[in-house]
Enzyme design. Structure first.
Site, PDB file in Angstrom:
ATOM      1  N   HIS A  47       4.640   7.071  -5.323  1.00 21.02           N
ATOM      2  CA  HIS A  47       3.242   7.403  -4.890  1.00 21.02           C
ATOM      3  C   HIS A  47       3.247   9.136  -5.581  1.00 21.02           C
ATOM      4  O   HIS A  47       3.606   9.672  -4.426  1.00 21.02           O
ATOM      5  CB  HIS A  47       3.135   6.943  -4.180  1.00 21.02           C
ATOM      6  CG  HIS A  47       1.710   6.887  -2.584  1.00 21.02           C
ATOM      7  ND1 HIS A  47       1.599   6.531  -2.340  1.00 21.02           N
ATOM      8  CD2 HIS A  47       0.956   8.188  -2.801  1.00 21.02           C
ATOM      9  CE1 HIS A  47       0.000   7.210  -1.424  1.00 21.02           C
ATOM     10  NE2 HIS A  47      -0.190   7.480  -2.051  1.00 21.02           N
ATOM     11  N   THR A  58       1.844   0.317  -2.650  1.00 24.00           N
ATOM     12  CA  THR A  58       1.039   1.516  -2.170  1.00 24.00           C
ATOM     13  C   THR A  58      -0.945   1.365  -1.501  1.00 24.00           C
ATOM     14  O   THR A  58      -1.730   0.363  -2.573  1.00 24.00           O
ATOM     15  CB  THR A  58       1.809   2.599  -2.751  1.00 24.00           C
ATOM     16  OG1 THR A  58       1.733   3.701  -2.280  1.00 24.00           O
ATOM     17  CG2 THR A  58       0.799   2.587  -4.116  1.00 24.00           C
ATOM     18  N   CYS A  92      -4.166  10.472  -4.747  1.00 24.79           N
ATOM     19  CA  CYS A  92      -2.997   9.926  -5.224  1.00 24.79           C
ATOM     20  C   CYS A  92      -3.527   9.168  -6.410  1.00 24.79           C
ATOM     21  O   CYS A  92      -3.934   7.829  -6.623  1.00 24.79           O
ATOM     22  CB  CYS A  92      -2.468   9.465  -4.045  1.00 24.79           C
ATOM     23  SG  CYS A  92      -2.077  10.455  -2.539  1.00 24.79           S
TER      24      CYS A  92
END
Length: 163
Positions: free
Chosen positions: A47, A24, A30
């Protein structure tokens, strides 16, 4: 056997069997969360963008929020045959990307809220967090290998760390 490379986009989650490399990119505030069971060779990544789904209406992506992502990822891992009692977690992200006046606390501190929510949910689920690289003010990208069980964290301006 060459591992498949699987990209996990924002608010997405993926669960799969070895061999694989879960990736990711662009983690700012995040969280990139990985759950894995080394015995069954099953892993999953999500994610996470925000801590809490209660303020959202009609959201169709359970991976977007910590409180909906963890149960959904657990369900997917269970479906593949992972043993919940052997699951371990690794995570990275949760940076404070913008230094705005008064942004140290409250709603603008999305990164720290994501970290707190994710850690709390893991504790409630009795899943040990065995490695973590969170906070700060730099973006990250991560890769998780089902071959080595290592989370490779690439931090802008800081380099590479293996967890």
């Amino acid at each position: 056997m060459k591992p498949q490379v699987v990209h996990v986009g924002m608010a997405e989650l993926v669960a799969l069997r070895h061999p694989a490399l879960l990736v990711t990119l662009g983690l700012g505030s995040c969280i990139g969360l990985v759950l894995f069971d080394e015995s069954t060779r099953i892993a999953g990544m999500v994610h996470i963008m925000l801590p809490d789904s209660r303020q959202s209406r009609n959201e169709t992506k359970p991976g977007k929020f910590a409180d909906s992502a963890l149960p959904e990822l657990l369900s997917e891992l269970n479906r593949l045959g992972a043993n919940r009692s052997r699951l371990k977690a690794k995570m990275a992200g949760g940076a404070q990307m913008f230094n705005l006046p008064g942004s140290g606390q409250g709603l603008l501190a999305v990164g720290s809220r994501n970290i707190e929510a994710t850690k709390g949910l893991l504790a409630q689920a009795n899943i040990p967090l065995v490695a973590c690289d969170t906070g700060g003010n730099k973006g990250r990208s991560v890769e998780f290998s089902t071959e080595t069980w290592l989370l490779t964290v690439k931090t802008l301006g800081k380099g590479v760390q293996m967890l």
